[in-house]
Design a protein around this motif. Structure first.
Motif, PDB file in Angstrom:
ATOM      1  N   SER A 286       0.746  -1.179   0.215  1.00 32.97           N
ATOM      2  CA  SER A 286      -0.034   0.052  -0.205  1.00 32.97           C
ATOM      3  C   SER A 286       0.935   1.208   0.023  1.00 32.97           C
ATOM      4  CB  SER A 286      -0.840  -0.093   1.335  1.00 32.97           C
ATOM      5  OG  SER A 286      -1.449   1.254   1.383  1.00 32.97           O
ATOM      6  N   GLY A 287       0.673   2.158  -1.065  1.00 30.08           N
ATOM      7  CA  GLY A 287       1.335   3.406  -0.915  1.00 30.08           C
ATOM      8  C   GLY A 287       2.561   3.361  -1.644  1.00 30.08           C
ATOM      9  N   SER A 288       3.047   2.211  -2.158  1.00 29.61           N
ATOM     10  CA  SER A 288       4.189   2.281  -3.121  1.00 29.61           C
ATOM     11  C   SER A 288       4.655   3.349  -4.048  1.00 29.61           C
ATOM     12  CB  SER A 288       4.616   0.815  -3.517  1.00 29.61           C
ATOM     13  OG  SER A 288       4.676  -0.248  -2.455  1.00 29.61           O
ATOM     14  N   LEU A 289       3.516   3.342  -4.861  1.00 29.76           N
ATOM     15  CA  LEU A 289       3.587   4.461  -5.909  1.00 29.76           C
ATOM     16  C   LEU A 289       3.602   5.805  -5.400  1.00 29.76           C
ATOM     17  CD1 LEU A 289       3.633   4.889  -9.147  1.00 29.76           C
ATOM     18  CD2 LEU A 289       1.241   4.653  -9.011  1.00 29.76           C
ATOM     19  N   ALA A 290       2.805   6.092  -4.472  1.00 27.99           N
ATOM     20  CA  ALA A 290       2.660   7.531  -3.897  1.00 27.99           C
ATOM     21  C   ALA A 290       3.879   7.860  -3.328  1.00 27.99           C
ATOM     22  CB  ALA A 290       1.677   7.234  -2.897  1.00 27.99           C
ATOM     23  N   ARG A 291       4.799   7.062  -2.850  1.00 31.13           N
ATOM     24  CA  ARG A 291       6.016   7.070  -2.253  1.00 31.13           C
ATOM     25  C   ARG A 291       6.976   7.585  -3.211  1.00 31.13           C
ATOM     26  NH1 ARG A 291       4.634   3.311   1.530  1.00 31.13           N
ATOM     27  NH2 ARG A 291       5.448   1.409   0.472  1.00 31.13           N
ATOM     28  N   ILE A 292       7.144   6.944  -4.479  1.00 28.56           N
ATOM     29  CA  ILE A 292       7.734   7.276  -5.502  1.00 28.56           C
ATOM     30  C   ILE A 292       7.461   8.635  -6.189  1.00 28.56           C
ATOM     31  CG2 ILE A 292       8.339   6.625  -7.934  1.00 28.56           C
ATOM     32  CD1 ILE A 292       9.218   4.592  -6.093  1.00 28.56           C
ATOM     33  N   ILE A 293       6.136   9.089  -6.229  1.00 29.05           N
ATOM     34  CA  ILE A 293       5.949  10.402  -6.643  1.00 29.05           C
ATOM     35  C   ILE A 293       6.228  11.499  -5.723  1.00 29.05           C
ATOM     36  CG2 ILE A 293       3.771  11.839  -7.122  1.00 29.05           C
ATOM     37  CD1 ILE A 293       2.550   9.315  -8.343  1.00 29.05           C
ATOM     38  N   GLU A 294       6.149  11.111  -4.323  1.00 30.80           N
ATOM     39  CA  GLU A 294       6.552  11.989  -3.031  1.00 30.80           C
ATOM     40  C   GLU A 294       7.879  12.179  -3.255  1.00 30.80           C
ATOM     41  OE1 GLU A 294       8.192  13.299   0.219  1.00 30.80           O
ATOM     42  OE2 GLU A 294       8.478  11.097  -0.176  1.00 30.80           O
ATOM     43  N   ILE A 296      10.028  12.260  -6.155  1.00 36.05           N
ATOM     44  CA  ILE A 296      10.390  12.838  -7.175  1.00 36.05           C
ATOM     45  C   ILE A 296       9.939  14.345  -6.893  1.00 36.05           C
ATOM     46  CG2 ILE A 296       9.540  13.514  -9.585  1.00 36.05           C
ATOM     47  CD1 ILE A 296       9.018  10.520  -9.849  1.00 36.05           C
ATOM     48  N   ALA A 297       8.760  14.771  -6.267  1.00 37.96           N
ATOM     49  CA  ALA A 297       8.316  15.966  -5.774  1.00 37.96           C
ATOM     50  C   ALA A 297       9.326  16.733  -4.851  1.00 37.96           C
ATOM     51  CB  ALA A 297       7.090  15.969  -5.275  1.00 37.96           C
ATOM     52  N   ARG A 298       9.986  15.691  -3.956  1.00 39.13           N
ATOM     53  CA  ARG A 298      10.970  16.132  -2.669  1.00 39.13           C
ATOM     54  C   ARG A 298      12.034  16.659  -3.423  1.00 39.13           C
ATOM     55  NH1 ARG A 298      13.565  11.796   0.053  1.00 39.13           N
ATOM     56  NH2 ARG A 298      11.442  10.855   0.301  1.00 39.13           N
ATOM     57  N   TYR A 299      12.620  16.135  -4.486  1.00 45.11           N
ATOM     58  CA  TYR A 299      13.912  16.537  -5.422  1.00 45.11           C
ATOM     59  C   TYR A 299      13.315  17.575  -6.128  1.00 45.11           C
ATOM     60  CZ  TYR A 299      16.866  13.137  -3.134  1.00 45.11           C
ATOM     61  OH  TYR A 299      17.535  12.232  -2.362  1.00 45.11           O
ATOM     62  N   HIS A 300      12.438  18.231  -6.309  1.00 43.52           N
ATOM     63  CA  HIS A 300      11.957  19.423  -7.124  1.00 43.52           C
ATOM     64  C   HIS A 300      12.171  19.182  -8.318  1.00 43.52           C
ATOM     65  CE1 HIS A 300      11.577  21.829  -3.386  1.00 43.52           C
ATOM     66  NE2 HIS A 300      12.914  21.270  -3.286  1.00 43.52           N
ATOM     67  N   ILE A 301      11.929  17.988  -8.793  1.00 48.31           N
ATOM     68  CA  ILE A 301      11.907  17.194 -10.382  1.00 48.31           C
ATOM     69  C   ILE A 301      10.335  17.249 -10.848  1.00 48.31           C
ATOM     70  CG2 ILE A 301      12.393  15.539 -11.826  1.00 48.31           C
ATOM     71  CD1 ILE A 301      14.716  14.821  -9.926  1.00 48.31           C
ATOM     72  N   ASN A 302      10.215  17.874 -12.239  1.00 46.72           N
ATOM     73  CA  ASN A 302       8.956  18.143 -12.553  1.00 46.72           C
ATOM     74  C   ASN A 302       8.543  16.791 -13.119  1.00 46.72           C
ATOM     75  OD1 ASN A 302       6.291  19.003 -13.726  1.00 46.72           O
ATOM     76  ND2 ASN A 302       7.473  19.754 -15.469  1.00 46.72           N
ATOM     77  N   PHE A 321       5.789   3.811 -16.733  1.00 45.09           N
ATOM     78  CA  PHE A 321       6.828   4.745 -17.658  1.00 45.09           C
ATOM     79  C   PHE A 321       6.850   6.203 -16.962  1.00 45.09           C
ATOM     80  CE2 PHE A 321       7.546   7.565 -20.941  1.00 45.09           C
ATOM     81  CZ  PHE A 321       8.814   7.408 -21.448  1.00 45.09           C
ATOM     82  N   ILE A 322       7.975   6.761 -16.427  1.00 48.93           N
ATOM     83  CA  ILE A 322       7.772   8.110 -15.929  1.00 48.93           C
ATOM     84  C   ILE A 322       8.693   8.853 -16.726  1.00 48.93           C
ATOM     85  CG2 ILE A 322       7.982   9.491 -13.909  1.00 48.93           C
ATOM     86  CD1 ILE A 322       7.396   6.997 -12.154  1.00 48.93           C
ATOM     87  N   GLU A 323       8.245   9.962 -17.250  1.00 48.55           N
ATOM     88  CA  GLU A 323       9.160  11.032 -18.018  1.00 48.55           C
ATOM     89  C   GLU A 323       9.307  12.379 -16.895  1.00 48.55           C
ATOM     90  OE1 GLU A 323      10.067  12.848 -22.220  1.00 48.55           O
ATOM     91  OE2 GLU A 323       7.795  12.187 -21.695  1.00 48.55           O
ATOM     92  N   MET A 324      10.532  12.642 -16.920  1.00 49.81           N
ATOM     93  CA  MET A 324      10.735  13.760 -16.083  1.00 49.81           C
ATOM     94  C   MET A 324      11.656  14.946 -16.624  1.00 49.81           C
ATOM     95  SD  MET A 324      11.272  11.614 -12.623  1.00 49.81           S
ATOM     96  CE  MET A 324      11.869  10.273 -13.280  1.00 49.81           C
ATOM     97  N   ASP A 325      11.391  16.123 -16.289  1.00 54.65           N
ATOM     98  CA  ASP A 325      12.407  17.272 -16.545  1.00 54.65           C
ATOM     99  C   ASP A 325      13.480  17.342 -15.652  1.00 54.65           C
ATOM    100  OD1 ASP A 325      11.040  18.413 -18.690  1.00 54.65           O
ATOM    101  OD2 ASP A 325       9.812  20.023 -17.634  1.00 54.65           O
ATOM    102  N   GLN A 332      20.644  12.086  -9.773  1.00 51.44           N
ATOM    103  CA  GLN A 332      21.123  10.609  -9.374  1.00 51.44           C
ATOM    104  C   GLN A 332      20.622  10.285  -7.775  1.00 51.44           C
ATOM    105  OE1 GLN A 332      22.408   8.241 -11.141  1.00 51.44           O
ATOM    106  NE2 GLN A 332      22.615   9.572 -13.146  1.00 51.44           N
ATOM    107  N   ALA A 333      20.658  11.381  -7.042  1.00 54.98           N
ATOM    108  CA  ALA A 333      20.265  11.152  -5.620  1.00 54.98           C
ATOM    109  C   ALA A 333      18.874  10.776  -5.704  1.00 54.98           C
ATOM    110  CB  ALA A 333      20.689  12.373  -4.837  1.00 54.98           C
ATOM    111  N   CYS A 334      17.960  11.126  -6.309  1.00 55.24           N
ATOM    112  CA  CYS A 334      16.812  11.147  -6.564  1.00 55.24           C
ATOM    113  C   CYS A 334      16.557   9.689  -7.188  1.00 55.24           C
ATOM    114  CB  CYS A 334      16.039  11.939  -7.656  1.00 55.24           C
ATOM    115  SG  CYS A 334      14.140  11.575  -7.592  1.00 55.24           S
ATOM    116  N   LEU A 335      17.327   9.279  -7.948  1.00 53.64           N
ATOM    117  CA  LEU A 335      16.882   7.798  -8.798  1.00 53.64           C
ATOM    118  C   LEU A 335      17.265   6.946  -7.584  1.00 53.64           C
ATOM    119  CD1 LEU A 335      18.231   8.331 -12.263  1.00 53.64           C
ATOM    120  CD2 LEU A 335      15.863   7.821 -11.392  1.00 53.64           C
ATOM    121  N   LYS A 336      18.251   6.969  -6.654  1.00 52.42           N
ATOM    122  CA  LYS A 336      18.820   6.350  -5.664  1.00 52.42           C
ATOM    123  C   LYS A 336      17.720   5.877  -4.670  1.00 52.42           C
ATOM    124  CE  LYS A 336      23.704   6.575  -6.103  1.00 52.42           C
ATOM    125  NZ  LYS A 336      24.950   7.038  -5.506  1.00 52.42           N
TER     126      LYS A 336
END
Length: 356
Positions: A286-294, A296-302, A321-325, A332-336
């Motif tokens: 529960s909440g796995s995808l929400a954590r991924i999105i959170e 991405i937002a925490r690292y200020h990536i669109n 499939f996720i596309e980001m700016d 790299q830190a975000c991806l880790k």
């Protein structure tokens, strides 16, 4: 200096000599390949390979080494063939369909001087890049009316390729019929399923039956070969000239801003541009995808887009499939952090929108 250090020093010297010899060998391979191409000779010769291995085994004096040297030679041969495949695929661009397909039109616009390799389907385009029959593949990925192409998402997950760039092509769908046909004559319309979907309102009003075809240009080819005025195809207006057809109606898509986004794929990451994409599957919690999105937002990536697709062989499980700016190096830190919350993560590289 002890025995270990002496042995390592000797190995280092030998490795240096081997590197120089390797470069000499590859230079000779280039010359052999160029000669074969100029004279129409087969590039790969299995009997020649076996002959080289057997001859070189005779140079080994210590019988204990022969089996291992044979294995070494096999690796050398495979490495050489891999390099030759790379040379052969240079400047070759693969696309799915025949001449006149939107993929061919885009490939020609992006790479007007390159040799083109037309293949039957998207899967073959991916394989041609992986097998080094083509340097790049041009693939339709998403349309403003009909959405993403699921087969392409599957292939991005399956094959070890990277996105080199993304390009938009404004698509004008036309109804193409035989020279003696009128709109009133048409009973059957053939085209790629996405094209049929884009023109569904027009087709419904026309009151025709539809048949899905691998791509728009092949549908036009079929209609031209049938010479049956009750049959028509949906495709680019260029197909009318190519296959001797008549444009019965233009701009039949639901929205005139109809645009298809194409990917260029290759074997090496370009890592140059302002966008990057990943494919991932999340933990079944529960909440796995929400954590991924959170994250991405925490690292200020669109996050430009997120698309889901069923995982083959795993009912009701999905990959995304996720596309980001942003620059991949800065992310790299975000991806880790993302990876810690994933079952799997595949980075598709950094690329530009609309630029080579």
């Amino acid at each position: 200096m002890n025995k270990l250090e002496n042995a390592r020093k000797t190995i280092n010297q030998i490795d240096q000599e081997m590197a120089a010899l390797y470069e000499k060998r590859m230079n000779a391979v280039q010359e052999v390949l160029a000669y074969k191409k100029e004279n129409g000779l087969p590039v790969f010769d299995a009997s020649r390979e076996q002959e080289v291995i057997e001859r070189n085994l005779e140079h080994i004096q210590n019988p204990d080494y022969k089996l291992f040297y044979k294995d070494f030679l096999h690796h050398v041969m495979e490495n050489s063939k891999d390099y030759q495949k790379t040379l052969l695929s240079e400047d070759v661009v693969a696309y799915a369909g025949v001449q006149g397909a939107f993929s061919q039109i885009m490939a020609q616009r992006l790479y007007p001087e390159n040799r083109k390799l037309n293949l039957k389907n998207f899967d073959e385009v991916f394989k041609s890049v992986v097998e080094k029959k083509a340097q790049y593949g041009v693939i339709p990925f998403e349309n403003t009316n009909s959405g993403s192409v699921g087969e392409v998402l599957d292939a991005l997950l399956e094959y070890p390729v990277y996105i080199q760039g993304i390009y938009d092509l404004k698509v004008e769908q036309c109804l193409l019929g035989t020279m003696d046909a009128t709109l009133k004559d048409i009973e059957w319309v053939y085209s790629k399923d996405q094209a049929l979907w884009q023109a569904k309102d027009f087709l419904k009003e026309l009151g025709v039956q539809t048949v899905s075809y691998p791509n728009t240009a092949m549908a036009a080819q079929y209609v031209a070969s049938e010479q049956d005025k009750t049959k028509a195809a949906i495709g680019a207006k260029e197909n009318a000239q190519l296959y001797g057809l008549k444009v019965l109606a233009s701009q039949i898509e639901a929205h005139t801003e109809n645009t298809t986004r194409f990917l260029v794929i290759g074997l090496e990451p370009r890592n140059k541009g302002d966008r990057f994409s990943v494919i991932l599957s999340v933990k079944h919690q529960s909440g796995s995808l929400a954590r991924i999105i959170e994250i991405i937002a925490r690292y200020h990536i669109n996050m430009e887009s997120i698309q889901s697709r069923p995982i083959k062989g795993k009912p009701f499980e999905y990959f995304f499939f996720i596309e980001m700016d942003g620059d991949l190096n800065n992310a790299q830190a975000c991806l880790k952090d993302i990876e810690k919350n994933c079952e799997s993560l595949k980075v598709l590289g950094t690329y530009a929108l609309g630029g080579k």
